[in-house]
Design a protein around this motif. Structure first.
Motif, mmCIF file in Angstrom:
data_model
loop_
_atom_site.group_PDB
_atom_site.id
_atom_site.type_symbol
_atom_site.label_atom_id
_atom_site.label_comp_id
_atom_site.label_asym_id
_atom_site.label_seq_id
_atom_site.Cartn_x
_atom_site.Cartn_y
_atom_site.Cartn_z
ATOM 1 N N SER A 20 0.827 -1.204 0.000
ATOM 2 C CA SER A 20 0.000 0.000 0.000
ATOM 3 C C SER A 20 0.860 1.253 0.000
ATOM 4 O O SER A 20 0.568 2.237 -0.696
ATOM 5 C CB SER A 20 -0.924 0.002 1.225
ATOM 6 N N LYS A 21 1.949 1.210 0.772
ATOM 7 C CA LYS A 21 2.860 2.362 0.810
ATOM 8 C C LYS A 21 3.605 2.519 -0.510
ATOM 9 O O LYS A 21 3.891 3.647 -0.940
ATOM 10 C CB LYS A 21 3.844 2.205 1.966
ATOM 11 N N MET A 22 3.920 1.391 -1.153
ATOM 12 C CA MET A 22 4.562 1.458 -2.462
ATOM 13 C C MET A 22 3.654 2.161 -3.466
ATOM 14 O O MET A 22 4.097 3.027 -4.224
ATOM 15 C CB MET A 22 4.894 0.046 -2.959
ATOM 16 N N VAL A 23 2.374 1.783 -3.456
ATOM 17 C CA VAL A 23 1.422 2.412 -4.365
ATOM 18 C C VAL A 23 1.351 3.910 -4.098
ATOM 19 O O VAL A 23 1.385 4.732 -5.023
ATOM 20 C CB VAL A 23 0.030 1.761 -4.222
ATOM 21 N N ALA A 24 1.246 4.287 -2.826
ATOM 22 C CA ALA A 24 1.156 5.705 -2.472
ATOM 23 C C ALA A 24 2.406 6.470 -2.901
ATOM 24 O O ALA A 24 2.322 7.604 -3.392
ATOM 25 C CB ALA A 24 0.934 5.845 -0.966
ATOM 26 N N GLU A 25 3.569 5.856 -2.740
ATOM 27 C CA GLU A 25 4.813 6.530 -3.119
ATOM 28 C C GLU A 25 4.935 6.653 -4.628
ATOM 29 O O GLU A 25 5.381 7.696 -5.144
ATOM 30 C CB GLU A 25 6.009 5.764 -2.551
ATOM 31 N N TYR A 26 4.557 5.613 -5.352
ATOM 32 C CA TYR A 26 4.550 5.707 -6.819
ATOM 33 C C TYR A 26 3.647 6.848 -7.272
ATOM 34 O O TYR A 26 4.012 7.652 -8.141
ATOM 35 C CB TYR A 26 4.055 4.393 -7.431
ATOM 36 N N LYS A 34 -1.810 0.486 -11.488
ATOM 37 C CA LYS A 34 -2.860 -0.521 -11.564
ATOM 38 C C LYS A 34 -2.422 -1.693 -10.689
ATOM 39 O O LYS A 34 -1.224 -1.972 -10.592
ATOM 40 C CB LYS A 34 -3.073 -0.991 -13.003
ATOM 41 N N VAL A 35 -3.366 -2.350 -10.044
ATOM 42 C CA VAL A 35 -3.006 -3.465 -9.173
ATOM 43 C C VAL A 35 -3.832 -4.695 -9.531
ATOM 44 O O VAL A 35 -5.001 -4.586 -9.912
ATOM 45 C CB VAL A 35 -3.203 -3.122 -7.673
ATOM 46 N N ALA A 36 -3.205 -5.847 -9.428
ATOM 47 C CA ALA A 36 -3.887 -7.134 -9.563
ATOM 48 C C ALA A 36 -3.707 -7.870 -8.241
ATOM 49 O O ALA A 36 -2.572 -8.116 -7.820
ATOM 50 C CB ALA A 36 -3.311 -7.946 -10.720
ATOM 51 N N VAL A 37 -4.819 -8.180 -7.567
ATOM 52 C CA VAL A 37 -4.762 -8.794 -6.248
ATOM 53 C C VAL A 37 -5.623 -10.046 -6.219
ATOM 54 O O VAL A 37 -6.501 -10.254 -7.061
ATOM 55 C CB VAL A 37 -5.231 -7.813 -5.149
ATOM 56 N N ASP A 49 -8.899 0.719 -11.613
ATOM 57 C CA ASP A 49 -7.516 0.276 -11.790
ATOM 58 C C ASP A 49 -7.126 -0.864 -10.851
ATOM 59 O O ASP A 49 -5.952 -1.036 -10.520
ATOM 60 C CB ASP A 49 -6.535 1.444 -11.616
ATOM 61 N N GLN A 50 -8.118 -1.638 -10.406
ATOM 62 C CA GLN A 50 -7.838 -2.818 -9.590
ATOM 63 C C GLN A 50 -8.477 -4.042 -10.225
ATOM 64 O O GLN A 50 -9.672 -4.057 -10.486
ATOM 65 C CB GLN A 50 -8.352 -2.644 -8.166
ATOM 66 N N PHE A 51 -7.668 -5.067 -10.473
ATOM 67 C CA PHE A 51 -8.140 -6.337 -11.011
ATOM 68 C C PHE A 51 -8.139 -7.359 -9.873
ATOM 69 O O PHE A 51 -7.119 -7.524 -9.192
ATOM 70 C CB PHE A 51 -7.242 -6.811 -12.151
ATOM 71 N N VAL A 52 -9.244 -8.027 -9.663
ATOM 72 C CA VAL A 52 -9.385 -8.912 -8.504
ATOM 73 C C VAL A 52 -9.632 -10.342 -8.943
ATOM 74 O O VAL A 52 -10.591 -10.623 -9.679
ATOM 75 C CB VAL A 52 -10.538 -8.445 -7.589
ATOM 76 N N CYS A 53 -8.782 -11.248 -8.490
ATOM 77 C CA CYS A 53 -9.010 -12.680 -8.661
ATOM 78 C C CYS A 53 -9.881 -13.153 -7.502
ATOM 79 O O CYS A 53 -9.497 -13.035 -6.337
ATOM 80 C CB CYS A 53 -7.676 -13.437 -8.665
ATOM 81 N N GLN A 54 -11.061 -13.678 -7.811
ATOM 82 C CA GLN A 54 -12.036 -14.056 -6.787
ATOM 83 C C GLN A 54 -11.932 -15.515 -6.353
ATOM 84 O O GLN A 54 -12.725 -15.967 -5.528
ATOM 85 C CB GLN A 54 -13.453 -13.795 -7.315
#
Length: 256
Positions: A20-26, A34-37, A49-54
């Motif tokens: 989360s801190k990496m995203v904020a710093e970027y 964009k994040v894939a989680v 900008d968030q892709f979620v594997c369910q």
């Protein structure tokens, strides 16, 4: 190179303060992220900008969760290929994203950042399987464009020299949280809390159960997180009244 980064993480970002801190710093530096989680089957807020594997899947299941992990890897591969024109930088975190992110990222001609946060043996143990995966991860780290580690101990664990392509990016809490004053328990006992990776070596976590047993009336021990020792703490917390195991926790939950 574009200013868009695709960050891959095998758990929701609210459970990973470092990412989360990496995203904020970027974002502070002007990058779009964009994040894939992997939600592990839990509902997540629908964010841009968030892709979620369910795919349902627990934490620390080792080979018992192989089908879920294969589904997660396939999800990553699809996202990376489908969105390949929308990013030039891949940020992978640990082997469960690096094993797909690094080779496919190289094939797609991407700049790859490997974030070696938790040593793979801390999650699966240091037996044959753990050593094999550690060797695979070492190769992935060397194939990345740059690698970042939370502390120099990780370099020793992986046998990676501190070169120009390797950096140490410490993992520290936010300063306002770090300055909180400890709350005194109503019964006067001392509360000892560990939240983090339950690694079987280097951290001395195996002594926490001895501490709890030695001080049943004056000490409460609380453990949270996942790793090689999570089943050990699950078992011991059922036997020791002043030892609690909370499992995987979100960052905000850990400070409560």
């Amino acid at each position: 190179m574009s200013n868009t980064i695709l960050l891959l993480r095998s758990l929701p970002l609210d459970r990973d303060a470092r990412s989360s801190k990496m995203v904020a710093e970027y974002q502070r530096r002007g990058y779009k992220v964009k994040v894939a989680v992997w939600s592990r089957g839990q509902p997540l807020e629908d964010l841009p900008d968030q892709f979620v594997c369910q795919t349902p899947g627990g934490y620390g299941r080792k080979l018992r969760g192989i089908n879920a992990r294969l589904s997660w890897m396939w999800f990553l591969a699809k996202i990376m290929v489908r969105c390949r024109r929308n990013y030039d930088i891949i940020h992978v975190v640990d082997l469960d994203t690096g094993i797909i992110g690094v080779p496919l990222g190289r094939l797609l001609g991407k700049f790859i950042i490997y974030d070696a946060f938790d040593h793979i043996a801390a999650m699966v143990g240091e037996g044959f399987f753990g050593r094999l995966l550690a060797s695979v991860e070492r190769v992935m780290i060397k194939k990345a464009t740059i690698a970042i580690f939370p502390d120099p101990i990780r370099l020793t664990q992986y046998g990676i020299p501190l070169t120009g392509a390797v950096s140490i990016v410490g993992n520290i809490p936010d300063l306002p949280d770090a300055r909180r004053q400890p709350r005194k328990m109503a019964d006067g006992r001392l509360r000892l809390v560990y939240i983090g990776t339950l690694e079987a070596t280097h951290r001395g976590l195996e002594y926490l159960t001895d501490l709890a047993k030695s001080h049943p009336d004056s000490l409460e021990v609380i453990v949270g997180g996942m790793g090689e020792l999570h089943e050990y703490f699950e078992r011991e917390s059922a036997r020791i009244p002043n030892l609690s195991y909370l499992g995987q926790l979100a960052y905000d939950e850990a400070w409560r």
